[in-house]
Design a protein around this motif. Structure first.
Motif, PDB file in Angstrom:
ATOM      1  N   TRP A 111      36.737  88.919  16.452  1.00  0.00           N
ATOM      2  CA  TRP A 111      36.218  90.238  16.042  1.00  0.00           C
ATOM      3  C   TRP A 111      34.756  90.340  16.442  1.00  0.00           C
ATOM      4  N   HIS A 112      34.302  91.599  16.543  1.00  0.00           N
ATOM      5  CA  HIS A 112      32.879  91.870  16.775  1.00  0.00           C
ATOM      6  C   HIS A 112      32.296  92.614  15.582  1.00  0.00           C
ATOM      7  N   GLN A 113      33.005  93.626  15.089  1.00  0.00           N
ATOM      8  CA  GLN A 113      32.612  94.347  13.882  1.00  0.00           C
ATOM      9  C   GLN A 113      33.846  94.444  12.992  1.00  0.00           C
ATOM     10  N   PHE A 114      34.037  93.404  12.175  1.00  0.00           N
ATOM     11  CA  PHE A 114      35.243  93.346  11.341  1.00  0.00           C
ATOM     12  C   PHE A 114      35.237  94.497  10.340  1.00  0.00           C
ATOM     13  N   PRO A 115      36.398  95.184  10.098  1.00  0.00           N
ATOM     14  CA  PRO A 115      37.672  94.947  10.783  1.00  0.00           C
ATOM     15  C   PRO A 115      37.963  95.982  11.859  1.00  0.00           C
ATOM     16  N   THR A 116      36.918  96.703  12.327  1.00  0.00           N
ATOM     17  CA  THR A 116      37.181  97.840  13.214  1.00  0.00           C
ATOM     18  C   THR A 116      37.265  97.469  14.678  1.00  0.00           C
ATOM     19  N   ASN A 117      36.824  96.273  15.058  1.00  0.00           N
ATOM     20  CA  ASN A 117      36.806  95.902  16.467  1.00  0.00           C
ATOM     21  C   ASN A 117      37.358  94.492  16.592  1.00  0.00           C
ATOM     22  N   GLN A 118      38.679  94.408  16.792  1.00  0.00           N
ATOM     23  CA  GLN A 118      39.344  93.116  16.832  1.00  0.00           C
ATOM     24  C   GLN A 118      40.033  92.926  18.181  1.00  0.00           C
ATOM     25  N   ALA A 119      40.285  91.649  18.507  1.00  0.00           N
ATOM     26  CA  ALA A 119      40.904  91.336  19.794  1.00  0.00           C
ATOM     27  C   ALA A 119      41.589  89.990  19.707  1.00  0.00           C
ATOM     28  N   VAL A 120      42.537  89.767  20.609  1.00  0.00           N
ATOM     29  CA  VAL A 120      43.124  88.453  20.829  1.00  0.00           C
ATOM     30  C   VAL A 120      42.418  87.856  22.024  1.00  0.00           C
ATOM     31  N   ALA A 121      41.931  86.624  21.889  1.00  0.00           N
ATOM     32  CA  ALA A 121      41.197  85.965  22.957  1.00  0.00           C
ATOM     33  C   ALA A 121      41.946  84.736  23.423  1.00  0.00           C
ATOM     34  N   ALA A 122      41.867  84.465  24.728  1.00  0.00           N
ATOM     35  CA  ALA A 122      42.446  83.260  25.315  1.00  0.00           C
ATOM     36  C   ALA A 122      41.308  82.371  25.806  1.00  0.00           C
ATOM     37  N   ILE A 123      41.303  81.103  25.368  1.00  0.00           N
ATOM     38  CA  ILE A 123      40.275  80.147  25.740  1.00  0.00           C
ATOM     39  C   ILE A 123      40.928  79.057  26.581  1.00  0.00           C
ATOM     40  N   GLY A 124      40.319  78.723  27.710  1.00  0.00           N
ATOM     41  CA  GLY A 124      40.845  77.695  28.587  1.00  0.00           C
ATOM     42  C   GLY A 124      40.599  76.306  28.053  1.00  0.00           C
ATOM     43  N   ALA A 125      41.098  75.307  28.786  1.00  0.00           N
ATOM     44  CA  ALA A 125      40.991  73.916  28.349  1.00  0.00           C
ATOM     45  C   ALA A 125      39.546  73.469  28.231  1.00  0.00           C
ATOM     46  N   GLY A 126      38.675  74.012  29.031  1.00  0.00           N
ATOM     47  CA  GLY A 126      37.273  73.614  28.979  1.00  0.00           C
ATOM     48  C   GLY A 126      36.431  74.474  28.077  1.00  0.00           C
ATOM     49  N   GLY A 127      37.030  75.396  27.312  1.00  0.00           N
ATOM     50  CA  GLY A 127      36.279  76.254  26.407  1.00  0.00           C
ATOM     51  C   GLY A 127      35.860  77.564  27.019  1.00  0.00           C
ATOM     52  N   LYS A 128      36.275  77.847  28.254  1.00  0.00           N
ATOM     53  CA  LYS A 128      35.892  79.097  28.897  1.00  0.00           C
ATOM     54  C   LYS A 128      36.760  80.241  28.376  1.00  0.00           C
ATOM     55  N   LEU A 129      36.101  81.392  28.106  1.00  0.00           N
ATOM     56  CA  LEU A 129      36.829  82.584  27.684  1.00  0.00           C
ATOM     57  C   LEU A 129      37.561  83.168  28.887  1.00  0.00           C
ATOM     58  N   LEU A 130      38.899  83.208  28.820  1.00  0.00           N
ATOM     59  CA  LEU A 130      39.709  83.728  29.917  1.00  0.00           C
ATOM     60  C   LEU A 130      39.881  85.237  29.825  1.00  0.00           C
ATOM     61  N   TRP A 131      40.158  85.746  28.651  1.00  0.00           N
ATOM     62  CA  TRP A 131      40.308  87.198  28.475  1.00  0.00           C
ATOM     63  C   TRP A 131      40.269  87.557  26.993  1.00  0.00           C
ATOM     64  N   GLN A 132      39.982  88.815  26.709  1.00  0.00           N
ATOM     65  CA  GLN A 132      40.040  89.379  25.368  1.00  0.00           C
ATOM     66  C   GLN A 132      40.775  90.708  25.439  1.00  0.00           C
TER      67      GLN A 132
END
Length: 808
Positions: A332-353
């Motif tokens: 989230w960025h501004q709970f609860p109005t701005n939420q997302a599902v995030a995918a994190i790679g094996a090295g901790g890199k943000l793949l997508w939101q």
């Protein structure tokens, strides 16, 4: 000579014995004829047992000796609120209702089997054969139901907080830790320890008890205990994954240590952490995910070492893992109005939101067999591809709703995915089955919580059910649903009139339905409120809106008149009178309004203090009011007939006897530090008597009142001439007493006990504490408990145990 003497002696002895028996019988008859009533001293007062006949109910006696003629059994229980769904071993969808039912649903959403318990269930888990385990915190009982819905066993446990099925055993933890045979329900071994963080793997069971980490074999032998120092704090979490045990050890005010152990107890690695970082989860590769509530996350590799950290603001404790070391989080960025599902790679890199609908309570993320990520939020089910693109969205329910108090409540959901890709969602009232392409296949709804049920003349029960957009549901006497009405808003409880059912919504609308659930009419009062409609003489419908306006409709829905209550109040109470007047009072108000059939004010009556309780109109048209410590009697013309003032506040009731006379009973503490006393006023407002009794509960019959003693152990009957009769003595304190027809119903301990008016026991039933009793006669007994409707019927049996009463 000797022989003759002996024979004569025997004959004389026989005559003496016969004479003694005759004299003894005469003496007993005289004693019975002159026997005085038994006196019992209670609360410093003398009570006579069995001396006063109950009017119209035979020839006296309290009926305190004797055995109940019937024992009650449960006929059916409503489904209540669902826990689940969970997927069974054979793919069956399992759910548990707080009403006591364990449900199994097939692939068409039909009930495959149902097992009814007599407890409020707290959860359900699948077993390994297609059956289910369910448990009740109220009764401290665990149930094992087979794949056909039959009870395999039920086990009483000292307390319950969690259970873990593990093959041939079921581990149950609470104040004690039990290992139970899954097939027979017998305890194999136990520990007098309160355990937490229970895990099973590699032929052992691992748990934390008193801050220490233990490993036991499945047959109950201690394998090892982690040798921590006294200064190292306590263990907090245990996870068994990939053949290892991972645990979190609190070592300081802001520090933790993550330890990886082999099943033998040997340490693989140990890593100190700081800033409240702690064990979060473990992925299939043995990497340990750590984090804190501030949103910082990081990995410890499967071999240990310093963690690789990255900032990810997340609110969900759910984490889904995908091949290649990918991890899915809810961020989230501004709970609860701005939420997302995030995918994190094996090295901790943000793949997508990927943004998702806002919702305070979410379920997921979870992954399907094809890698699709599912999350439920704001009443929506969202499917996201492994690349982060939205595949589809499906609206299931409202993400929030307005409750009967006007407050916003948020819906909490659950998710489960079957091996064939079918998705199942639940919101505590409905289970949805959704295909992998986003199409709803079926839905199964329970009645949900109910409030203030009412029973129609044919035995059909009507009630407001649901935890959000409410439903008015009609239930037949056999427990089947007759019909339901869903206007899409929160409802008040229904009321019955000669032509059908009336119910109001928070929007301000009043709905009228016939007995078959068909819509008759709807009228708007502009601003909704919490009060249900009222049905007065001639089927006049009264509705009070939230802006202090009283609306009056006829049976056809035509408005007759309206009246605005003066400012300064938030609601109003309507008391229709058969004489054509309508009385209106306001909570915490100090005035009564009397209106004629055109809605014109005829007179008002001011009081010194806010009105209390419900005013009553007697058969002769006299209006009885109580406020603080004063009772008033007003004529239909508004004249004060009399008033009675006591020194302390009054709790008043106004029963009417079979002759049409109205008496005024009230309870009061007559002096500081004293117990409650029951007072009776005659028709002129003069006090007739004051006797010790409790106001916890009472029931009025034929002008007399049934109330409890000051210790709540005795049920007493007070007649208008001041006679006090003991009707029943209970082993447990009496919570309340109610009347339904010829039956007196008592709540005592964990039982409902039915008496006739003489105090003769009729039946008893063990049910959860009832919130409402709809019917308590000698045939069916309808009881509303927390979230469930129970129907009990008495059998022609003797009780296995005699109830102990005075006189036994």
């Amino acid at each position: 000579m000797v022989i003759k003497y002996r024979g004569k002696t025997r004959w004389l002895s026989f005559l003496a014995i016969m004479l003694f028996v005759l004299l003894l019988g005469w003496w007993k008859a005289e004693v019975e004829a002159t026997k005085k009533p038994i006196n019992v001293v209670m609360d410093s007062e003398d009570f006579e047992l069995g001396v006063s006949p109950v009017t119209g109910r035979g020839e006296g006696g309290t009926g305190l000796s004797g055995i109940p003629r019937r024992i009650a059994e449960i006929r059916w229980v409503s489904d209540g609120v669902l826990f689940g769904p969970v997927i069974g071993a054979d793919g069956t969808v399992l759910a548990a209702g707080s009403g006591g039912n364990v449900l199994a649903l097939d692939d068409q959403g039909q009930i495959k089997w149902k097992y009814r318990t007599l407890s409020r269930l707290a959860g359900v888990l699948p077993d390994s054969s297609g059956g289910a385990y369910a448990w009740s915190n109220e009764e401290k009982k665990v149930f094992h139901i087979g794949p056909d819905g039959e009870l395999l066993w039920a086990l009483d446990v000292p307390s319950f907080s969690e259970m873990v099925p593990a093959g041939r055993l079921v581990f149950i933890k609470g104040q004690e830790f039990w290992a139970v045979d899954a097939a027979e329900g017998k305890r194999r071994w136990s520990l007098e320890k309160s355990v937490s963080a229970l895990q099973v793997g590699a032929g052992q069971v691992y748990f934390i008890a008193e801050g220490d980490l233990y490993a036991y074999s499945l047959d109950g032998r201690l394998k090892w205990k982690y040798p921590r120092n006294d200064t190292e704090g306590t263990f907090e979490k245990v996870i068994f994954k990939s053949g290892n045990i991972y645990t979190s050890l609190r070592t300081g005010p802001k520090s933790n240590t993550i330890i990886a152990l082999k099943p033998s107890g040997k340490v693989r690695w140990r890593q100190e952490l700081h800033d409240w970082l702690t064990l979060y989860s473990v992925d299939p590769d043995g990497r340990v995910l750590i984090g804190n509530w501030a949103g910082d996350r990081g990995w410890i590799s499967h071999g240990g070492g310093e963690p690789a950290m990255w900032p990810v603001k997340q609110i969900s404790l759910e984490t889904a893992f995908a091949p290649g070391g990918i991890t899915y989080f809810l961020t989230w960025h501004q709970f609860p109005t701005n939420q997302a599902v995030a995918a994190i790679g094996a090295g901790g890199k943000l793949l997508w939101q990927t943004p998702i609908p806002p919702g305070r309570y979410t379920a997921g993320p979870i992954t399907g067999p094809d890698g699709t990520v599912y999350v439920a939020s704001g009443g929506m089910l969202v499917a996201i591809t492994p690349e982060g693109a939205k595949r589809w969205e499906l609206s299931l329910c409202a993400g929030d709703f307005i409750n009967e108090f006007g407050s916003v409540e948020h819906v909490s959901m659950t998710l489960a995915v079957r091996a064939d890709g079918m998705i199942y969602a639940g919101d505590g009232q409905t289970v949805w089955a959704v295909s992998p392409d986003g199409k709803e296949k079926w839905r199964f709804s329970t009645w949900g919580p109910a409030t203030e049920l009412v029973m129609g003349p044919d035995g059909t029960t009507y009630g407001r059910f649901g935890i959000r957009n409410d439903q008015l549901i009609a239930i037949r006497p056999d427990g089947r649903e007759a019909w339901r009405f869903e206007p899409g808003e929160t409802l008040t409880y229904p009321v019955l009139g000669p032509s059908g059912i009336y119910v109001a919504g928070v929007s301000g609308r009043v709905y009228a339905l016939d007995w078959n659930g068909r819509f008759r009419w709807v009228r708007s009062t502009r601003v909704g409120g919490q009060l249900p409609p009222q049905v007065g003489p001639g089927e006049t419908i009264y509705q009070v809106s939230a802006d202090r306006e009283v609306f009056v409709f006829d049976a056809g829905g035509q408005e007759r008149w309206r009246f605005t209550v003066p400012a300064g109040t938030t609601s109003a109470k309507v008391i229709p009178s058969a004489g054509g007047l309508t009385y209106i009072t306001t909570p915490f108000g100090k005035k009564v309004f009397a209106l004629d059939q055109e809605g014109q004010v005829q007179w008002t009556f001011p009081t010194a203090n806010p009105l209390m309780g419900s005013p009553v109109v007697g058969p002769s048209g006299v209006l009885y009011l109580s406020e603080s410590n004063t009772v008033y009697a007003l004529s239909p013309a508004g004249e004060l007939l009399w008033s009675y003032t006591n020194r302390v506040p009054i709790n008043a009731v106004f029963p009417t006897d079979e002759k049409g006379d109205t008496s005024v009973y009230f309870w009061a503490y007559d002096a500081p530090g004293e117990k409650e006393n029951l007072h009776l006023l005659d028709r002129e407002g003069k006090e007739k008597w004051a006797l010790p009794a409790r106001s916890v509960s009472s029931s009025c019959i034929d002008g007399s009142i049934y109330a409890t003693s000051q210790d709540d152990k005795w049920l007493l009957r007070f007649t208008q001439d001041g006679n006090q009769q003991v009707v029943w003595q209970s082993e447990q304190p009496i919570q309340w007493v109610k009347q339904d027809g010829d039956t007196l119903l008592i709540r005592s301990g964990d039982r409902l006990i039915a008496l006739d008016w003489n105090g003769q026991p009729l039946w008893q039933a063990k049910v959860p504490p009832p919130e409402q009793v709809l019917k308590a006669g000698a045939s069916e007994i309808y009881v509303l408990t927390d979230s469930a409707l129970w129907v009990v019927y008495p059998l022609e049996k003797y009780m296995p145990k005699k109830i102990q009463n005075v006189g036994n």
